[in-house]
Design a protein around this motif. Structure first.
Motif, PDB file in Angstrom:
ATOM      1  N   GLN A 159      18.969  13.546  29.836  1.00 13.12           N
ATOM      2  CA  GLN A 159      18.529  14.743  30.553  1.00 13.12           C
ATOM      3  C   GLN A 159      18.736  14.650  32.059  1.00 13.12           C
ATOM      4  O   GLN A 159      19.073  15.633  32.700  1.00 13.12           O
ATOM      5  CB  GLN A 159      17.063  15.020  30.244  1.00 13.12           C
ATOM      6  CG  GLN A 159      16.841  15.485  28.817  1.00 13.12           C
ATOM      7  CD  GLN A 159      15.384  15.456  28.439  1.00 13.12           C
ATOM      8  OE1 GLN A 159      14.531  15.753  29.266  1.00 13.12           O
ATOM      9  NE2 GLN A 159      15.094  15.098  27.218  1.00 13.12           N
ATOM     10  N   THR A 161      16.315  21.485  29.671  1.00 13.49           N
ATOM     11  CA  THR A 161      15.573  20.224  29.561  1.00 13.49           C
ATOM     12  C   THR A 161      14.210  20.535  28.972  1.00 13.49           C
ATOM     13  O   THR A 161      13.589  21.516  29.343  1.00 13.49           O
ATOM     14  CB  THR A 161      15.352  19.563  30.936  1.00 13.49           C
ATOM     15  OG1 THR A 161      14.719  20.498  31.808  1.00 13.49           O
ATOM     16  CG2 THR A 161      16.656  19.114  31.545  1.00 13.49           C
ATOM     17  N   GLU A 220      11.501  19.112  29.443  1.00 15.47           N
ATOM     18  CA  GLU A 220      10.418  18.869  30.414  1.00 15.47           C
ATOM     19  C   GLU A 220       9.919  20.199  30.981  1.00 15.47           C
ATOM     20  O   GLU A 220      10.694  21.117  31.204  1.00 15.47           O
ATOM     21  CB  GLU A 220      10.975  17.978  31.539  1.00 15.47           C
ATOM     22  CG  GLU A 220       9.986  17.604  32.624  1.00 15.47           C
ATOM     23  CD  GLU A 220       8.854  16.721  32.112  1.00 15.47           C
ATOM     24  OE1 GLU A 220       7.831  16.669  32.787  1.00 15.47           O
ATOM     25  OE2 GLU A 220       9.011  16.080  31.044  1.00 15.47           O
ATOM     26  N   GLN A 230      16.440   9.344  26.366  1.00 16.75           N
ATOM     27  CA  GLN A 230      16.058  10.705  26.763  1.00 16.75           C
ATOM     28  C   GLN A 230      16.217  10.909  28.262  1.00 16.75           C
ATOM     29  O   GLN A 230      16.738  11.918  28.718  1.00 16.75           O
ATOM     30  CB  GLN A 230      14.603  10.988  26.376  1.00 16.75           C
ATOM     31  CG  GLN A 230      14.409  11.268  24.886  1.00 16.75           C
ATOM     32  CD  GLN A 230      12.929  11.339  24.514  1.00 16.75           C
ATOM     33  OE1 GLN A 230      12.087  10.679  25.145  1.00 16.75           O
ATOM     34  NE2 GLN A 230      12.619  12.146  23.514  1.00 16.75           N
ATOM     35  N   ALA A 231      15.720   9.922  29.008  1.00 17.50           N
ATOM     36  CA  ALA A 231      15.813  10.019  30.465  1.00 17.50           C
ATOM     37  C   ALA A 231      17.274  10.119  30.898  1.00 17.50           C
ATOM     38  O   ALA A 231      17.638  10.956  31.731  1.00 17.50           O
ATOM     39  CB  ALA A 231      15.143   8.816  31.122  1.00 17.50           C
ATOM     40  N   PHE A 250       9.970   8.045  34.536  1.00 14.40           N
ATOM     41  CA  PHE A 250      10.258   8.611  33.216  1.00 14.40           C
ATOM     42  C   PHE A 250       9.590   7.782  32.122  1.00 14.40           C
ATOM     43  O   PHE A 250       9.084   8.316  31.142  1.00 14.40           O
ATOM     44  CB  PHE A 250      11.775   8.709  32.985  1.00 14.40           C
ATOM     45  CG  PHE A 250      12.420   9.865  33.717  1.00 14.40           C
ATOM     46  CD1 PHE A 250      11.922  11.164  33.564  1.00 14.40           C
ATOM     47  CD2 PHE A 250      13.511   9.680  34.549  1.00 14.40           C
ATOM     48  CE1 PHE A 250      12.504  12.235  34.223  1.00 14.40           C
ATOM     49  CE2 PHE A 250      14.100  10.751  35.214  1.00 14.40           C
ATOM     50  CZ  PHE A 250      13.592  12.029  35.057  1.00 14.40           C
ATOM     51  N   PHE A 301       9.206   9.167  28.362  1.00 14.45           N
ATOM     52  CA  PHE A 301      10.609   9.332  27.999  1.00 14.45           C
ATOM     53  C   PHE A 301      11.129   8.009  27.466  1.00 14.45           C
ATOM     54  O   PHE A 301      10.822   6.948  28.012  1.00 14.45           O
ATOM     55  CB  PHE A 301      11.466   9.671  29.222  1.00 14.45           C
ATOM     56  CG  PHE A 301      11.348  11.083  29.725  1.00 14.45           C
ATOM     57  CD1 PHE A 301      10.157  11.571  30.239  1.00 14.45           C
ATOM     58  CD2 PHE A 301      12.452  11.925  29.710  1.00 14.45           C
ATOM     59  CE1 PHE A 301      10.075  12.864  30.738  1.00 14.45           C
ATOM     60  CE2 PHE A 301      12.366  13.214  30.196  1.00 14.45           C
ATOM     61  CZ  PHE A 301      11.175  13.689  30.708  1.00 14.45           C
TER      62      PHE A 301
END
Lengths: 585, 585
Positions: free
Chosen positions: B513, B172, B174, B509-510, B500, B505
């Motif tokens: 992932q 990820t 993040e 994307q949220a 998110f 995000f």
């Protein structure tokens, strides 16, 4: 804290106590004026009761909105239950609820959260977090923790020190395929994930740590057979200043301790058999000895089969029987079915001969045309058969026949219910061959690994008959599974170099890959050895179950995928760029 | 077994016993007719004696050939020592040797195997297996094992279940940079090694495991600052149905238990301070509170500095002092040197103001031109100074000045010996901000991670003043180090989606992932929270030492290299081919 007690601990002694519980709604029963909720957490189930006549109206109405797997908090009084349930730890009581909070709702789960669920394997893997709520899976995880704790306590008490070895190590072409990790800081270079901490534990012995263990993840990038995982857990151990005998004693002690603490079972001193004996008697280096059916050779040692006349036996290197107790009554249909079973391509036998030793003392076989009853009687005596038993016979080349008969022996044991999950028959298999011939390449490979020491008395065979050299290597076998294996290691540079030579390494290859170890051996390496247990397998056998997957919280499927989080996955171009690699489609 | 006893256990009670020892030659002293050998193993040192008049000639001669780090086995009789050594556990006895076997020789080690070695860091890392023979390193590893065992016992006794989470997970973007692992079976896809088991432990809570822990390796591919390792170990914990208070209590209990069991120290209930208070009083969210020197603001709350006239203060957002006890005697040279220290680019202060509160009650400062003694006296009173103390003052923008003064405070504490390694002052820092502004991108990042829950009462600030939103997040701080941190998590899908969104995000994307986590939240996720301790740091602080590297068996250097095994390394083209990747030079 959201609760004063958990859902498994309240009993008659708590009656009239005010309590707060929190957990999941297992099920609800609504009788209109009365409403029961089974509240579940890790520790058990407690029955909540909502009664129109005794419960506040708002609470009573709210309780009617609860669905399965809602997360709630309930405050109330422990009261005696009218219809007691002796099968439940909390079956004597229920909670008359006075306050109810819905902490979280739940949509309908994709399968039922019950001991016997309606969910198939795939869906349970995708929603593994729901599968873990089910007792069978949850209990397996708790069981695994208990086993691991007992292992740690036992070994710590014996002065073993758990040392963490690195996960980012060096790739070596020896053995199975490595998972590799590109290094961003060292362009063009890769780490490997360890297949085992083998060289590190040996270096810890060189470093004087004396007794090492570690419960540690290991990694192998192999095509996954059923019940293999790309990441698996080992109980990895090593000791210095020991001989094989010392290691067998320590880890037999550990296993006996586990059986006692975890299963409440005391076992005798483990039998020890050689690899050769195991192959001869069971056709298998990990025999299940919970039952008999040892192999009985009908061919005399070294000689051809007598009496001649049955071409199949005449052309066979070996004729081997097993005695199946009390199965003379098998019908022709059953025997035909067994014959088909051994002829399946996975087994590959050409046929199956049977001899029924009837209750009345007569003998009847599928080869009556070739052998008279006296010969059959002679076989029965050789195999210690008694009236009522059934002899099953395979013949052919020695190794193949043993392997086939081993498969048949296990199949029969399964069918006859002889492999009882709560019976435990551990043993040691010792004197493994040092090398095995890879038929494809014609080269010898280390059967265990290249650090295993040959028996000194067999060293001189290395040049002349390498396949005959025995190693100081041993496996612990439990119920037909290898659960641990190890060896006394080579601890001097010259022998290690020689070993690499015999394994076909050039001196440069040996130096490049294992120079650090051979170098270490020059600075006073003590004699040492060890072993590793497969924890996943060990807990599944101790748990009386077949599949390791059920004892792993988040297992991968046969394609190495985690279907829950959907990994592996594609990564950003930026990540690839930083790592200085690109896809090669 | 190569020995009957280890080298640390024999004492006067064993006199006249026949024993066999094995170990390493620590040193030899040859007096011609008499020869002593110090024999070392993990457990201690025992003196061997070879005496021309009492020892067999062959043995006597063989003993003369022993060099340092030879591995030997010696059989003999325990006898009373003439020159007793009270500093050694075995100092009352020695072994009169009757049999001697050299198990392995040793070439000369590249550094001395002594507590104080002549080897530099680099050479010790290359020969780490020799470094581990030295007491300081060996004892650190044993200490680490002891800490880990105590952690496991304590948490197990509280019903925590250790669950192994996977190492091959999903990458990820993040947070920090992932190490990735190309998948051979899933072409073009990659696993990532976990930076922490965060989402898995949350899923275990959704799965009803209730109390989870794991001592687990984590991985971050970051440029390595001093004392950071690409792989590090966490004590990772999570609990369901808890509030922040519950978590603080449990892990305060754990830490108190460790201090007591491991160090024999009883500590008071941990102080709890807010993040804001920590920044205000110490300029730092991990304050060392073993000593005072809290910040003393000379500017009135919110207002400009008074009296005016000194341009540096007039232009400053804040003027902050610390009171350094008993340092009024600092010479001009010492103060100039401190001034240079705060002006170094790493600190970046423009200058340093001092006020000496002399023993005679007079006050003398570097700003006498601007402020009379009455003003100085007023400052001294504000800061609770007494005659003999020294005030040091920095000014400027609030955040910067705090950071600079924090560095100065720590530097002074080091110089004054106030950071005593065997004194332990743990505390909790709570109410961390949920978000922090990344000055470069102008975007808000999660200060802890995106799963941390905001305080409900601050939720409405998310839109208007995100930097002011406080999280249910906490750190445990010990002696100026963050040793653990955690939070109460978000446990509902809507809030997690919102979070998110605030973190920038896109919904896709949220979902890509963390869809699996948000999906899980729909099936009855309980309120939950947890924390993680850094084990490497924790053991080094408990061990009273600075560097985590000394508590790791096989650490990597600042370029992420293992110089002992020489990893990472280039791998075969065949390996790359199988993985369908190529180098991108």
């Amino acid at each position: 804290m959201y609760r004063s007690h958990n859902c498994g601990e309240l009993n008659a002694s708590h009656i009239n106590t005010e309590v707060t519980l929190a957990g999941w709604v297992q099920k609800t029963r609504d009788k209109g004026f009365m409403n029961w909720v089974d509240l579940r957490d890790r520790y058990g189930i407690t029955q909540l009761i909502f009664d129109e006549s005794r419960t506040d109206k708002t609470v009573f109405e709210l309780a009617k909105t609860l669905g399965r797997e809602f997360v709630i908090q309930a405050k109330g009084t422990v009261i005696e239950r009218e219809a007691k349930n002796a099968n439940m730890a909390t079956g004597d009581i229920e909670i008359l609820v006075t306050e109810l909070n819905i902490l979280n709702s739940s949509i309908t789960p994709p399968f039922t959260i019950e001991d016997e669920t309606d969910g198939g394997e795939d869906i349970r893997m995708k929603y593994r977090y729901l599968d873990i709520r089910r007792n069978p899976v949850k209990n397996n995880l708790l069981f695994r923790h208990k086993v691991a704790m007992e292992v740690r306590k036992y070994l710590s008490d014996l002065d073993f020190c758990e040392v963490e070895t690195p996960y980012l190590i060096k790739s070596t072409p020896e053995g199975a395929r490595d998972f590799v990790v590109p290094s961003r800081m060292n362009e063009g270079q890769f780490y490997a994930l360890p297949q085992s901490p083998q060289t590190f534990k040996q270096l810890l012995m060189v470093g004087g740590m004396d007794k090492y263990f570690q419960i540690v993840k290991c990694f192998r990038d192999e095509d996954l057979r059923a019940d293999r995982q790309p990441e698996f857990t080992q109980i990895d151990c090593e000791m210095a200043f020991v001989e094989q005998e010392d290691i067998l004693n320590v880890f037999e002690g550990l296993t006996r301790h586990l059986l006692k603490e975890i299963k409440g079972i005391e076992v005798e001193k483990f039998p020890r058999i050689t690899y050769d004996y195991a192959m001869k008697m069971y056709g298998n280096d990990k025999p299940d000895i919970r039952f008999g059916m040892e192999f009985c050779p009908l061919t005399p040692e070294g000689g051809p089969f007598e009496p001649k006349g049955f071409p199949v036996f005449d052309d066979s290197e070996i004729v081997l029987a097993i005695n199946v107790e009390n199965c003379a009554h098998y019908t022709r249909k059953q025997l035909d079915e067994l014959t088909d079973w051994v002829k399946r391509p996975q087994i590959g036998a050409k046929g199956l001969i049977y001899v029924r030793y009837n209750e009345d003392g007569t003998l009847k076989s599928s080869v009556d045309k070739f052998f008279n009853e006296e010969v059959l009687k002679n076989w029965a005596e050789k195999c210690n058969s008694k009236p009522g038993d059934l002899l099953l016979i395979l013949s052919g080349p020695t190794d193949k026949t043993r392997t086939q008969l081993s498969a048949l022996r296990m199949e029969l044991a399964n069918r006859l219910g002889l492999r009882k999950p709560n019976e435990f028959a551990p043993l040691w298999v010792v004197d493994f061959p040092l090398l095995e011939l890879d038929e494809e390449s014609g080269r010898y490979h280390a059967m265990h690994h290249p650090f295993t020491s040959p028996k000194p008395e067999d060293m001189q065979l290395l040049e002349t008959n390498p396949g005959k050299v025995r190693a100081n290597a041993y496996d612990m076998v439990l119920n037909g599974n290898e659960i641990g294996g190890g060896s006394i290691r080579i601890h001097d540079k010259a022998t290690q170099q020689l070993m690499f030579k015999y394994l076909g390494f050039t001196p440069k290859q040996a130096e490049d890959q294992f120079g650090f170890l051979m170098n270490a051996f020059q600075y006073g390496a003590p004699p040492h050895g060890g072993l590793a247990f497969g924890l996943d397998r060990l807990v599944s056998i101790l748990g009386g179950q077949e599949t390791i997957r059920d004892f792993i919280a988040f297992p991968k499927n046969n394609s190495g995928r985690d279907v829950m989080i959907d990994a592996p996955s594609v990564i950003d171009d930026l990540q690839l760029k930083e790592l200085k690699i690109k896809l090669d489609n």
